[in-house]
Design an enzyme around this catalytic site. Structure first.
Site, PDB file in Angstrom:
ATOM      1  N   HIS A 240       1.146   3.309  -3.273  1.00 47.67           N
ATOM      2  CA  HIS A 240       0.620   3.831  -3.807  1.00 47.67           C
ATOM      3  C   HIS A 240       0.946   5.290  -4.222  1.00 47.67           C
ATOM      4  O   HIS A 240       0.524   6.326  -4.847  1.00 47.67           O
ATOM      5  CB  HIS A 240      -0.207   4.250  -3.620  1.00 47.67           C
ATOM      6  CG  HIS A 240      -1.350   2.532  -3.712  1.00 47.67           C
ATOM      7  ND1 HIS A 240      -1.974   2.559  -5.202  1.00 47.67           N
ATOM      8  CD2 HIS A 240      -2.075   1.918  -2.837  1.00 47.67           C
ATOM      9  CE1 HIS A 240      -2.534   1.602  -5.417  1.00 47.67           C
ATOM     10  NE2 HIS A 240      -2.545   0.717  -3.984  1.00 47.67           N
TER      11      HIS A 240
ATOM     12  N   ASP B  63      -7.607  -5.855  -4.482  1.00 46.84           N
ATOM     13  CA  ASP B  63      -7.102  -5.149  -5.249  1.00 46.84           C
ATOM     14  C   ASP B  63      -7.838  -5.425  -6.821  1.00 46.84           C
ATOM     15  O   ASP B  63      -8.256  -4.056  -7.462  1.00 46.84           O
ATOM     16  CB  ASP B  63      -6.134  -4.479  -4.995  1.00 46.84           C
ATOM     17  CG  ASP B  63      -5.284  -3.377  -4.305  1.00 46.84           C
ATOM     18  OD1 ASP B  63      -6.569  -2.702  -3.991  1.00 46.84           O
ATOM     19  OD2 ASP B  63      -4.299  -3.623  -3.877  1.00 46.84           O
TER      20      ASP B  63
ATOM     21  N   HIS C 294     -52.438  19.621   5.945  1.00 47.73           N
ATOM     22  CA  HIS C 294     -52.281  18.238   6.590  1.00 47.73           C
ATOM     23  C   HIS C 294     -53.644  17.800   6.431  1.00 47.73           C
ATOM     24  O   HIS C 294     -53.995  16.066   5.925  1.00 47.73           O
ATOM     25  CB  HIS C 294     -50.803  17.516   6.736  1.00 47.73           C
ATOM     26  CG  HIS C 294     -49.812  17.945   6.525  1.00 47.73           C
ATOM     27  ND1 HIS C 294     -49.500  19.109   6.103  1.00 47.73           N
ATOM     28  CD2 HIS C 294     -49.044  17.449   6.181  1.00 47.73           C
ATOM     29  CE1 HIS C 294     -48.230  19.366   6.224  1.00 47.73           C
ATOM     30  NE2 HIS C 294     -48.189  18.305   5.494  1.00 47.73           N
TER      31      HIS C 294
ATOM     32  N   GLN D 275       1.133  -1.122  -0.221  1.00 50.80           N
ATOM     33  CA  GLN D 275       0.305   0.303   0.130  1.00 50.80           C
ATOM     34  C   GLN D 275       1.223   1.143   0.124  1.00 50.80           C
ATOM     35  O   GLN D 275       0.461   1.767  -1.021  1.00 50.80           O
ATOM     36  CB  GLN D 275      -0.720  -0.184   1.327  1.00 50.80           C
ATOM     37  CG  GLN D 275      -2.047  -0.830   0.781  1.00 50.80           C
ATOM     38  CD  GLN D 275      -3.007  -1.252   0.123  1.00 50.80           C
ATOM     39  OE1 GLN D 275      -3.289  -0.307  -0.117  1.00 50.80           O
ATOM     40  NE2 GLN D 275      -2.445  -1.863  -1.214  1.00 50.80           N
TER      41      GLN D 275
ATOM     42  N   GLU E   8      -9.251   1.501   5.217  1.00 53.25           N
ATOM     43  CA  GLU E   8      -9.793   1.283   4.230  1.00 53.25           C
ATOM     44  C   GLU E   8      -9.287  -0.445   4.058  1.00 53.25           C
ATOM     45  O   GLU E   8     -10.565  -1.295   3.763  1.00 53.25           O
ATOM     46  CB  GLU E   8      -8.807   2.421   2.861  1.00 53.25           C
ATOM     47  CG  GLU E   8      -9.247   2.277   1.864  1.00 53.25           C
ATOM     48  CD  GLU E   8      -8.122   2.451   0.470  1.00 53.25           C
ATOM     49  OE1 GLU E   8      -8.719   2.667  -0.739  1.00 53.25           O
ATOM     50  OE2 GLU E   8      -7.201   2.541   0.893  1.00 53.25           O
ATOM     51  N   HIS E   9      -8.349  -0.128   4.024  1.00 52.26           N
ATOM     52  CA  HIS E   9      -8.283  -2.088   3.854  1.00 52.26           C
ATOM     53  C   HIS E   9      -7.649  -2.788   5.222  1.00 52.26           C
ATOM     54  O   HIS E   9      -6.929  -1.794   6.210  1.00 52.26           O
ATOM     55  CB  HIS E   9      -7.419  -2.721   3.493  1.00 52.26           C
ATOM     56  CG  HIS E   9      -7.530  -2.198   1.757  1.00 52.26           C
ATOM     57  ND1 HIS E   9      -6.970  -0.918   1.528  1.00 52.26           N
ATOM     58  CD2 HIS E   9      -7.936  -2.168   0.546  1.00 52.26           C
ATOM     59  CE1 HIS E   9      -6.696  -0.244   0.167  1.00 52.26           C
ATOM     60  NE2 HIS E   9      -7.871  -1.473  -0.172  1.00 52.26           N
TER      61      HIS E   9
END
Length: 441
Positions: A265, A366, A425, A262, A332-333
């Site tokens: 990235h 992924d 109403h 990761q 996230e992961h």
């Protein structure tokens, strides 16, 4: 290479304070918002001409048109490496298997005799999907966006990806080939905030979309925020994150490799190990050095990612405390590499996706697990989900009551209307019965 945070003993805070001591990247979407505003409004007022000018400014290429010719898509697929094509096809096949099971069905509830509420699920009419094209090329993101939209039944799917100077102003050919494999023929060589603006406002070449999804940099995230309310979005994606909850049963070689996967990235990517084992922490730290040295993207991505405030080894007293940490972090992961990993994973409440045991690395998700990799970042997994078929569907209630069914509940409707000081109403019900509220049977 990577810092440590010791949360053993009394150092582990309770409640919201725990989230504040955990590592996280600086990612200020608010600050970027004002910078994307003029870009978005230029697209609004100048359409394709603005997109062409921004491509020259940001991507160093002068386009004649922003829409990718159909021939370029077929050429990219024809020239695609057969091994890459086979891998993409398998990724698509697995993603379709998983996402097809997410489809929703119409359901009717009989509330009372003669009174029903039906919930039907309707896909959005048109979506604009974004595939990044900066530091890396992401055909996998094409799959992760297109497949759930198609399985949801979205009728019109368009995709944008930045133009590449190395490919005559077209998006990367692997992106184009992935589009061709998926049957997406409306593709635009547009990147960044201007791509979101193109889908939000529409231009001479591109009809406006109801929704924009897909990961991107801070400018894409800021543009999504700018247009929230005008279009639907998936999430304001921030830098990617991996958290690994591990005990002394974990293999330090695996853990180190997964953290690096990761970190490669982006320099803002977060790599976090949460463990109750100092022995494992030491072994992982030792293992990082040779593995990092043997890979690519060291100086521009991996080294700054590990050195940044967003990455750390977090020491805790036990797996129970580790669960508190990862639930507060909302990764996230999230990998679970502990004894009885499945049982531990079952207790996780906050994560974009959970990877159980030593044979389910994030890399699998992924590309080829069948799950979706467009996931909430920055702790948003505490309240948001990853991209799915449901992301592209809207639930619509259909209310169908007979005269008798309305008459039976009319006095309650009128009572509540008067309690809220909204007499009209109640009058809307009374008018149907000669202005007299029927007595309940």
């Amino acid at each position: 290479m990577i810092s440590r945070i010791d949360l053993r003993g009394d150092a582990l805070p309770d409640g919201p304070a725990l989230r504040d001591v955990l590592p996280r990247a600086d990612f200020d979407v608010s600050a970027a918002l004002e910078k994307v505003r003029p870009i978005c409004e230029a697209v609004h007022h100048r359409g394709d001409a603005a997109l062409i000018d921004f491509a020259e400014k940001f991507d160093r290429v002068r386009l004649e048109q922003v829409r990718v010719p159909a021939q370029a898509l077929s050429d990219a697929l024809e020239q695609l490496d057969p091994a890459v094509r086979a891998a993409l096809e398998e990724s698509i096949r697995r993603a379709r298997l998983v996402h097809r099971e997410q489809r929703r069905t119409t359901h009717t509830t009989q509330v009372v005799p003669g009174g029903t509420v039906t919930e039907k699920w309707v896909p959005v009419d048109r979506v604009g999907l974004y595939a990044p094209g900066g530091r890396s090329v992401y055909p996998s993101s094409v799959i992760m966006n297109v497949v759930p939209a198609q399985e949801a039944g979205v009728g019109s799917v368009a995709l944008a990806s930045p133009p590449q100077a190395d490919f005559d102003g077209l998006p990367h050919p692997t992106i184009l080939a992935a589009c061709a494999l998926l049957g997406v023929d409306e593709v635009y060589a547009v990147g960044g905030a201007q791509a979101v603006a193109m889908f939000a406002y529409g231009t001479e070449s591109c009809a406006p979309a109801n929704m924009v999804t897909g990961p991107g940099n801070i400018w894409v995230a800021a543009a999504k925020r700018y247009f929230t309310g005008r279009i639907g979005i998936d999430t304001e994606a921030g830098p990617t994150e991996i958290a690994v909850l591990a005990d002394d049963s974990a293999d330090p070689v695996h853990v180190a490799a997964d953290l690096i996967s990761q970190a490669e990235h982006d320099p803002l990517a977060a790599a976090v190990l949460v463990t109750d084992s100092v022995t494992l922490a030491d072994a992982v730290e030792k293992e990082l050095e040779p593995q990092v040295a043997a890979t690519k993207h060291i100086e521009d991505r991996i080294a700054p990612a590990f050195a940044g405030r967003q990455s750390a080894i977090v020491l805790v007293d036990g797996v129970e405390e580790g669960l508190r940490v990862v639930n507060a972090y909302g990764a996230e992961h999230l990998e679970i590499q502990t004894a009885d990993a499945a049982a531990v994973a079952d207790r996780v409440r906050n994560a974009g996706a959970i990877f159980v045991g030593p044979w389910a690395p994030v890399s699998l998700g992924d590309y080829a697990a069948g799950s979706n990799h467009v996931l909430p970042t920055g702790g948003c997994a505490c309240h948001s989900s990853g991209l799915s078929v449901q992301s592209f569907l809207r639930g619509i209630h259909i209310v169908d009551y007979t005269r008798d069914a309305l008459a039976d509940v009319a006095h309650h409707v009128v009572t509540l209307a008067e309690a809220e000081d909204l007499p009209a109403h109640g009058a809307a019900v009374k008018a149907r019965f000669g202005w007299k509220v029927p007595e309940s049977k």
